[in-house]
Design a protein around this motif. Sequence first.
Motif, PDB file in Angstrom:
ATOM      1  N   ASN A   7     -10.467  12.670 -18.281  1.00 48.14           N
ATOM      2  CA  ASN A   7      -9.697  12.330 -17.081  1.00 48.14           C
ATOM      3  C   ASN A   7      -8.355  11.731 -17.503  1.00 48.14           C
ATOM      4  OD1 ASN A   7      -9.249  12.103 -14.288  1.00 48.14           O
ATOM      5  ND2 ASN A   7     -10.070  10.008 -14.213  1.00 48.14           N
TER       6      ASN A   7
ATOM      7  N   ARG B  24     -20.727  10.429  -6.641  1.00 47.48           N
ATOM      8  CA  ARG B  24     -19.888   9.728  -7.630  1.00 47.48           C
ATOM      9  C   ARG B  24     -20.344  10.108  -9.045  1.00 47.48           C
ATOM     10  NH1 ARG B  24     -19.415   4.773  -8.524  1.00 47.48           N
ATOM     11  NH2 ARG B  24     -21.462   4.072  -7.823  1.00 47.48           N
TER      12      ARG B  24
ATOM     13  N   GLU C 233     -14.802   5.998  -8.796  1.00 48.19           N
ATOM     14  CA  GLU C 233     -15.308   5.057  -7.798  1.00 48.19           C
ATOM     15  C   GLU C 233     -15.585   5.751  -6.463  1.00 48.19           C
ATOM     16  OE1 GLU C 233     -16.146   1.946  -8.305  1.00 48.19           O
ATOM     17  OE2 GLU C 233     -15.621   2.174 -10.430  1.00 48.19           O
ATOM     18  N   THR C 234     -14.807   6.762  -6.141  1.00 55.57           N
ATOM     19  CA  THR C 234     -14.990   7.469  -4.875  1.00 55.57           C
ATOM     20  C   THR C 234     -15.608   8.851  -5.056  1.00 55.57           C
ATOM     21  OG1 THR C 234     -12.777   8.452  -4.959  1.00 55.57           O
ATOM     22  CG2 THR C 234     -12.980   6.274  -3.934  1.00 55.57           C
TER      23      THR C 234
ATOM     24  N   TYR D  21      -8.863  12.141 -11.090  1.00 53.83           N
ATOM     25  CA  TYR D  21     -10.212  11.996 -10.538  1.00 53.83           C
ATOM     26  C   TYR D  21     -10.555  10.515 -10.475  1.00 53.83           C
ATOM     27  CZ  TYR D  21     -15.288  11.977 -10.162  1.00 53.83           C
ATOM     28  OH  TYR D  21     -16.579  11.723  -9.771  1.00 53.83           O
ATOM     29  N   ASP D  22     -11.129  10.099  -9.345  1.00 54.40           N
ATOM     30  CA  ASP D  22     -11.492   8.694  -9.144  1.00 54.40           C
ATOM     31  C   ASP D  22     -13.011   8.554  -9.217  1.00 54.40           C
ATOM     32  OD1 ASP D  22     -11.849   6.084  -8.449  1.00 54.40           O
ATOM     33  OD2 ASP D  22     -10.779   6.204  -6.536  1.00 54.40           O
TER      34      ASP D  22
END
Length: 225
Positions: A122, A115, A130-131, A127-128
């Motif tokens: 972003n 992460r 958190e994941t 793009y995340d």
Amino acid sequence: MLFLIGLVNAAEQSVSERNTGCVYGHPRIPGDPGHNGMPGRDGRDGAKAGAKGKCGDNGERGPPGKMGPQGFPGPLGLKGQKQDPNGDMPEIPKSAFSATLSESTKLPAANAPIRFDKILYNCQGHYDPETGRFTCAISGVYLYYHITVYSRNVKVALMKNGQQVIYTMDSYQGGEAQAAGGAVLEMESGDKVWLQVADKLLFNWLYADEDDNMNGNLVVQNHAL
């Protein structure tokens, strides 16, 4: 009388020959020339050359040369985008991100997405943090690049939809070290990409640093190929 004079001359010649010790004979044929003599010794060195003179003035510029032959034609460029009927250019699709590790996400778990939670860019939200996964929203060709900073051995894999694409591995040599890797991938909408540590026990020593980052961006959209 003449006879007496002859006797006197003969007597004088005889006396002269006795005094000089020479007898005058008849001339002979000249002898052969003598042999060449030995070469003489080398002469002394001459005087040294004078000091170097000053550079002369630059000459006048010459006339231009003849034009060279024509070069080969260049490669054909990419196909341009279709013009909008109203005269406005269509908006160019964009997809990009850049993120780094923070103190709370260093030493990530093995075989799981890393992460990169400190966002640098972003804007499209693809793009995340958190994941740790990037989800493709625009089909096309993407460039991914990462720099990982580590304090022990490190092995990081670039994953696409759960399959390893490439991995970067480096052995610790002392001090702060970095490893970098990247790839160009063709992706369809919905595909996911992330980085993960490949071996927890021996190769999981990533730590937070401002240079520890992951980046990705769309290079070419599929319909433009």
